[in-house]
Motif scaffolding. Sequence first.
Motif, PDB file in Angstrom:
ATOM      1  N   VAL A   1      -4.098   3.511 -10.268  1.00  5.55           N
ATOM      2  CA  VAL A   1      -2.736   3.692 -10.740  1.00  5.55           C
ATOM      3  C   VAL A   1      -1.720   3.158  -9.730  1.00  5.55           C
ATOM      4  O   VAL A   1      -0.781   2.470 -10.101  1.00  5.55           O
ATOM      5  CB  VAL A   1      -2.457   5.180 -11.044  1.00  5.55           C
ATOM      6  N   THR A   2      -1.928   3.445  -8.469  1.00  2.81           N
ATOM      7  CA  THR A   2      -0.970   3.031  -7.442  1.00  2.81           C
ATOM      8  C   THR A   2      -1.588   1.973  -6.530  1.00  2.81           C
ATOM      9  O   THR A   2      -2.801   1.744  -6.547  1.00  2.81           O
ATOM     10  CB  THR A   2      -0.540   4.233  -6.582  1.00  2.81           C
ATOM     11  N   LEU A   3      -0.735   1.359  -5.740  1.00  5.00           N
ATOM     12  CA  LEU A   3      -1.220   0.402  -4.747  1.00  5.00           C
ATOM     13  C   LEU A   3      -2.122   1.086  -3.740  1.00  5.00           C
ATOM     14  O   LEU A   3      -3.101   0.505  -3.267  1.00  5.00           O
ATOM     15  CB  LEU A   3      -0.042  -0.267  -4.035  1.00  5.00           C
ATOM     16  N   GLU A   4      -1.806   2.316  -3.418  1.00  7.43           N
ATOM     17  CA  GLU A   4      -2.626   3.073  -2.478  1.00  7.43           C
ATOM     18  C   GLU A   4      -4.023   3.318  -3.043  1.00  7.43           C
ATOM     19  O   GLU A   4      -5.024   3.209  -2.322  1.00  7.43           O
ATOM     20  CB  GLU A   4      -1.963   4.403  -2.144  1.00  7.43           C
ATOM     21  N   ASP A   5      -4.107   3.629  -4.342  1.00  9.52           N
ATOM     22  CA  ASP A   5      -5.414   3.798  -4.983  1.00  9.52           C
ATOM     23  C   ASP A   5      -6.241   2.525  -4.866  1.00  9.52           C
ATOM     24  O   ASP A   5      -7.430   2.567  -4.560  1.00  9.52           O
ATOM     25  CB  ASP A   5      -5.260   4.146  -6.467  1.00  9.52           C
ATOM     26  N   ALA A   6      -5.614   1.385  -5.135  1.00  3.18           N
ATOM     27  CA  ALA A   6      -6.321   0.109  -5.062  1.00  3.18           C
ATOM     28  C   ALA A   6      -6.770  -0.178  -3.636  1.00  3.18           C
ATOM     29  O   ALA A   6      -7.902  -0.630  -3.405  1.00  3.18           O
ATOM     30  CB  ALA A   6      -5.431  -1.014  -5.581  1.00  3.18           C
ATOM     31  N   GLY A   7      -5.905   0.070  -2.672  1.00  6.74           N
ATOM     32  CA  GLY A   7      -6.266  -0.157  -1.271  1.00  6.74           C
ATOM     33  C   GLY A   7      -7.408   0.738  -0.828  1.00  6.74           C
ATOM     34  O   GLY A   7      -8.336   0.280  -0.141  1.00  6.74           O
TER      35      GLY A   7
ATOM     36  N   LEU B   1      -2.302  -7.153  -2.075  1.00  2.00           N
ATOM     37  CA  LEU B   1      -1.819  -5.772  -1.966  1.00  2.00           C
ATOM     38  C   LEU B   1      -0.910  -5.592  -0.750  1.00  2.00           C
ATOM     39  O   LEU B   1       0.137  -4.948  -0.832  1.00  2.00           O
ATOM     40  CB  LEU B   1      -2.998  -4.803  -1.860  1.00  2.00           C
ATOM     41  N   ILE B   2      -1.326  -6.159   0.365  1.00  2.00           N
ATOM     42  CA  ILE B   2      -0.521  -6.049   1.587  1.00  2.00           C
ATOM     43  C   ILE B   2       0.811  -6.763   1.410  1.00  2.00           C
ATOM     44  O   ILE B   2       1.857  -6.253   1.816  1.00  2.00           O
ATOM     45  CB  ILE B   2      -1.311  -6.592   2.797  1.00  2.00           C
ATOM     46  N   LEU B   3       0.796  -7.932   0.797  1.00  2.10           N
ATOM     47  CA  LEU B   3       2.022  -8.682   0.548  1.00  2.10           C
ATOM     48  C   LEU B   3       2.998  -7.880  -0.305  1.00  2.10           C
ATOM     49  O   LEU B   3       4.190  -7.804  -0.003  1.00  2.10           O
ATOM     50  CB  LEU B   3       1.695 -10.010  -0.133  1.00  2.10           C
ATOM     51  N   VAL B   4       2.506  -7.261  -1.351  1.00  2.00           N
ATOM     52  CA  VAL B   4       3.356  -6.470  -2.240  1.00  2.00           C
ATOM     53  C   VAL B   4       3.879  -5.232  -1.518  1.00  2.00           C
ATOM     54  O   VAL B   4       5.057  -4.881  -1.634  1.00  2.00           O
ATOM     55  CB  VAL B   4       2.583  -6.073  -3.520  1.00  2.00           C
TER      56      VAL B   4
ATOM     57  N   PHE C   1       1.104  -9.719  -8.801  1.00  2.00           N
ATOM     58  CA  PHE C   1       0.189 -10.452  -7.927  1.00  2.00           C
ATOM     59  C   PHE C   1      -0.963  -9.554  -7.491  1.00  2.00           C
ATOM     60  O   PHE C   1      -2.122  -9.962  -7.483  1.00  2.00           O
ATOM     61  CB  PHE C   1       0.903 -11.003  -6.709  1.00  2.00           C
ATOM     62  N   ALA C   2      -0.639  -8.327  -7.112  1.00  2.00           N
ATOM     63  CA  ALA C   2      -1.675  -7.390  -6.690  1.00  2.00           C
ATOM     64  C   ALA C   2      -2.594  -7.051  -7.855  1.00  2.00           C
ATOM     65  O   ALA C   2      -3.812  -6.977  -7.695  1.00  2.00           O
ATOM     66  CB  ALA C   2      -1.041  -6.119  -6.133  1.00  2.00           C
ATOM     67  N   ARG C   3      -2.018  -6.867  -9.029  1.00  2.00           N
ATOM     68  CA  ARG C   3      -2.822  -6.538 -10.205  1.00  2.00           C
ATOM     69  C   ARG C   3      -3.769  -7.683 -10.548  1.00  2.00           C
ATOM     70  O   ARG C   3      -4.955  -7.463 -10.817  1.00  2.00           O
ATOM     71  CB  ARG C   3      -1.916  -6.257 -11.401  1.00  2.00           C
ATOM     72  N   ILE C   4      -3.269  -8.902 -10.519  1.00  2.00           N
ATOM     73  CA  ILE C   4      -4.107 -10.064 -10.822  1.00  2.00           C
ATOM     74  C   ILE C   4      -5.240 -10.186  -9.811  1.00  2.00           C
ATOM     75  O   ILE C   4      -6.387 -10.449 -10.172  1.00  2.00           O
ATOM     76  CB  ILE C   4      -3.256 -11.342 -10.868  1.00  2.00           C
ATOM     77  N   GLY C   5      -4.918  -9.994  -8.535  1.00  7.55           N
ATOM     78  CA  GLY C   5      -5.944 -10.092  -7.497  1.00  7.55           C
ATOM     79  C   GLY C   5      -7.046  -9.069  -7.678  1.00  7.55           C
ATOM     80  O   GLY C   5      -8.236  -9.391  -7.571  1.00  7.55           O
ATOM     81  N   VAL C   6      -6.675  -7.836  -7.964  1.00  3.10           N
ATOM     82  CA  VAL C   6      -7.672  -6.778  -8.143  1.00  3.10           C
ATOM     83  C   VAL C   6      -8.487  -7.026  -9.409  1.00  3.10           C
ATOM     84  O   VAL C   6      -9.716  -6.871  -9.408  1.00  3.10           O
ATOM     85  CB  VAL C   6      -7.001  -5.390  -8.173  1.00  3.10           C
ATOM     86  N   MET C   7      -7.846  -7.432 -10.497  1.00  2.00           N
ATOM     87  CA  MET C   7      -8.572  -7.687 -11.746  1.00  2.00           C
ATOM     88  C   MET C   7      -9.556  -8.850 -11.590  1.00  2.00           C
ATOM     89  O   MET C   7     -10.669  -8.802 -12.101  1.00  2.00           O
ATOM     90  CB  MET C   7      -7.598  -7.970 -12.891  1.00  2.00           C
ATOM     91  N   ARG C   8      -9.142  -9.893 -10.868  1.00  2.00           N
ATOM     92  CA  ARG C   8     -10.054 -11.029 -10.638  1.00  2.00           C
ATOM     93  C   ARG C   8     -11.245 -10.601  -9.792  1.00  2.00           C
ATOM     94  O   ARG C   8     -12.371 -11.043 -10.009  1.00  2.00           O
ATOM     95  CB  ARG C   8      -9.317 -12.174  -9.977  1.00  2.00           C
TER      96      ARG C   8
ATOM     97  N   SER D   1       6.340  -6.550   1.744  1.00  2.00           N
ATOM     98  CA  SER D   1       7.560  -7.317   1.491  1.00  2.00           C
ATOM     99  C   SER D   1       8.154  -7.062   0.117  1.00  2.00           C
ATOM    100  O   SER D   1       9.124  -7.712  -0.258  1.00  2.00           O
ATOM    101  CB  SER D   1       7.271  -8.813   1.659  1.00  2.00           C
ATOM    102  N   GLY D   2       7.574  -6.155  -0.643  1.00  2.00           N
ATOM    103  CA  GLY D   2       8.143  -5.829  -1.942  1.00  2.00           C
ATOM    104  C   GLY D   2       8.010  -6.948  -2.954  1.00  2.00           C
ATOM    105  O   GLY D   2       8.860  -7.110  -3.824  1.00  2.00           O
ATOM    106  N   GLY D   3       6.955  -7.721  -2.845  1.00  2.00           N
ATOM    107  CA  GLY D   3       6.723  -8.805  -3.786  1.00  2.00           C
ATOM    108  C   GLY D   3       6.375  -8.275  -5.162  1.00  2.00           C
ATOM    109  O   GLY D   3       6.269  -7.069  -5.382  1.00  2.00           O
ATOM    110  N   PRO D   4       6.184  -9.165  -6.126  1.00  2.00           N
ATOM    111  CA  PRO D   4       5.860  -8.731  -7.477  1.00  2.00           C
ATOM    112  C   PRO D   4       4.506  -8.017  -7.536  1.00  2.00           C
ATOM    113  O   PRO D   4       3.511  -8.532  -7.022  1.00  2.00           O
ATOM    114  CB  PRO D   4       5.814 -10.019  -8.288  1.00  2.00           C
ATOM    115  N   THR D   5       4.467  -6.860  -8.149  1.00  2.00           N
ATOM    116  CA  THR D   5       3.227  -6.094  -8.224  1.00  2.00           C
ATOM    117  C   THR D   5       2.197  -6.771  -9.111  1.00  2.00           C
ATOM    118  O   THR D   5       1.009  -6.451  -9.033  1.00  2.00           O
ATOM    119  CB  THR D   5       3.493  -4.675  -8.744  1.00  2.00           C
TER     120      THR D   5
END
Length: 84
Positions: free
Chosen positions: A8-14, A37-40, A49-56, A43-47
């Motif tokens: 659900v959260t970036l922390e969960d993914a990390g 995940l670290i980039l998002v 990117f993190a979702r795509i990376g984890v799904m891939r 630096s507050g980048g688009p989330t």
Amino acid sequence: MPRGRQLVTLEDAGNYIMRLPKAEHQAAEWLAALEALILVAESGGPTMFARIGVMRALNRHVERVFNPDRKDHHWGRRKLARDR
């Protein structure tokens, strides 16, 4: 996710990535997902990117198969309004 879990959260993914076995954790897909995940997070980048990376990374062993029968094509059936 295994056993029906959701990230659900970036922390969960990390946390999920950090708990992976060392051999799997060092895979290029997981390293890219962790970098996104670290980039998002930093630096507050688009989330997305993190979702795509984890799904891939989660679906890296799934082979994509092209199915030409999936959708009918409209070629040759439609007419322009000026040609009616």
